[in-house]
Design an enzyme around this catalytic site. Structure first.
Site, PDB file in Angstrom:
ATOM      1  N   ARG A  88     -11.654 -42.850  33.929  1.00 31.40           N
ATOM      2  CA  ARG A  88     -10.781 -41.794  33.404  1.00 31.40           C
ATOM      3  C   ARG A  88     -11.631 -40.538  33.275  1.00 31.40           C
ATOM      4  O   ARG A  88     -12.812 -40.617  32.881  1.00 31.40           O
ATOM      5  CB  ARG A  88     -10.239 -42.157  32.022  1.00 31.40           C
TER       6      ARG A  88
ATOM      7  N   GLU B 240      -6.168 -33.505  34.806  1.00 26.86           N
ATOM      8  CA  GLU B 240      -5.474 -33.686  36.091  1.00 26.86           C
ATOM      9  C   GLU B 240      -4.069 -33.102  36.047  1.00 26.86           C
ATOM     10  O   GLU B 240      -3.408 -33.217  35.016  1.00 26.86           O
ATOM     11  CB  GLU B 240      -5.415 -35.180  36.424  1.00 26.86           C
TER      12      GLU B 240
ATOM     13  N   HIS C 162      -7.333 -38.678  42.330  1.00 27.00           N
ATOM     14  CA  HIS C 162      -6.920 -39.880  41.578  1.00 27.00           C
ATOM     15  C   HIS C 162      -6.093 -40.832  42.465  1.00 27.00           C
ATOM     16  O   HIS C 162      -4.923 -41.093  42.181  1.00 27.00           O
ATOM     17  CB  HIS C 162      -6.135 -39.497  40.322  1.00 27.00           C
TER      18      HIS C 162
END
Ligand code: NAP
Length: 312
Positions: free
Chosen positions: A231, A260, A278
């Site tokens: 993360r 993000e 991601h």
């Protein structure tokens, strides 16, 4: 059977929305222009939430859903869910572990290869027509190097097996020593000092926020590369940018970011960083399995049978 009302907290793919719509009345909170109005209208009836691994379900939102019974996360990471609050209020939480492990481990080992062998830069070099003017600079070998895994869970172990196949040695850090043959290092700074690649595979959330800070990056040093597929919150992104700009570390390979989908311009300018949007679990096969788990966990809960993958 009557359809149960659920709240959708993230943009979800069609192959998940279709089965959800077949079984539930889905209220799209994520795309709602007036979220307060939507909650005012349907909040009192909502019995389930569907959200993604990277999304959040804050307590003030959950408090407006008095009939909420279950939160089903489309992802293995549930750091966006206040799990202790859910436990205290009898709300069940489910996620999608295991089915995405191999894809995420593939992404991590690809980042190790791309950073060490400079494959992205080499690809750009060739496309730019530079090969006819000279050879691409030498890169660094993988075999014999030491990889340090931070968080030797399902994904961490799958990464370790892949990197061993590349001839790398493995060490790891976590809160507990495990029954594995790889070397356990109880201090994160000590692990960073030893390794050539520091690979982050632990959960996100408050407990691991900025675990990888300036001190860890300094310990990793000029021989070291940071890989993060966990993360964005686990890495102090500002400290990482400084370390990349100053050459404190050799490079970084990142699939996840603090804010993000916004990636700081300064990070995008770093030639020694390989950046992915991601996509760790982003394959047709894995996302279909994750969607199946989301749908089947909800169905199990509302039919009174055991959850397939309970968090609590
Ligand atoms: P897992 O099996 O639960 O493994 C997590 C590991 O992290 C455990 O070995 C745990 O060991 C360790 N850990 C927990 N807290 C730690 C801490 N404070 N410091 C160091 N290690 C710690 O989870 P998983 O299935 O491997 O998934 C790991 C994470 O990957 C997820 O939580 C998610 O955030 C991320 N992920 C990313 C993507 C992507 O697309 N990039 C996709 C899927 C998952 P100890 O308990 O011994 O500390």
């Amino acid at each position: 059977m009557e359809k149960t009302p659920v709240l959708i907290l993230a943009p979800l793919p069609d192959f998940l929305m279709q089965p959800l719509l077949a079984a539930h009345v889905c209220h799209d909170y994520f795309h709602a222009a007036d979220k307060a109005a939507l909650l005012g209208k349907v909040g009192a009836e909502i019995r389930g939430i569907v959200m993604a691994g990277g999304s959040v379900s804050p307590v003030p939102l959950l408090e407006q859903l008095p009939k909420l019974e279950i939160i089903s996360v489309f992802g293995v990471g549930y750091d966006g869910v206040p799990v202790d609050w859910c436990k205290a209020h009898g709300i069940r939480v489910t996620n999608t572990p295991d089915v995405l492990t191999e894809d995420v481990a593939d992404t991590a080992s690809a980042l190790v290869l791309m950073t060490s062998r400079k494959l992205i830069a080499a690809n750009r070099f060739l496309h730019a027509g530079a090969w006819t003017k000279g050879a691409f600079p030498l890169a660094h070998a993988l075999h014999g190097k030491l990889a340090g895994i931070v968080g030797l869970g399902r994904i961490g172990k799958a990464i370790a097996h892949r990197l061993e196949a590349h001839g790398m040695r493995i060490a790891y850090h976590g809160r507990t020593k495990q029954d594995v043959s790889w070397e356990y290092v109880d201090s994160l700074v000590a692990l960073a000092q030893k390794v050539d690649f520091l690979i982050v595979a632990c959960p996100g959330g408050a407990a691991t926020k900025h675990l990888i800070n300036a001190e860890v990056l300094t310990a990793l040093g000029t021989k070291g590369t940071l890989i993060n597929i966990a993360r964005g919150s686990v890495v102090d992104e500002a400290a990482l940018i400084t370390a990349l700009q100053n050459g404190t570390i050799r490079g970084a390979g990142l699939d996840v970011f603090e804010n993000e989908p916004h990636v700081p311009e300064a990070l995008m300018q770093c030639e020694n960083a390989v950046l992915l949007p991601h996509l760790g679990s982003g394959t047709h096969e894995t996302r279909a399995e994750m969607a199946r788990l989301v749908v089947e966990n909800l169905a199990a809960h509302f039919s009174g049978t055991a959850l397939l993958t309970p968090v609590c």
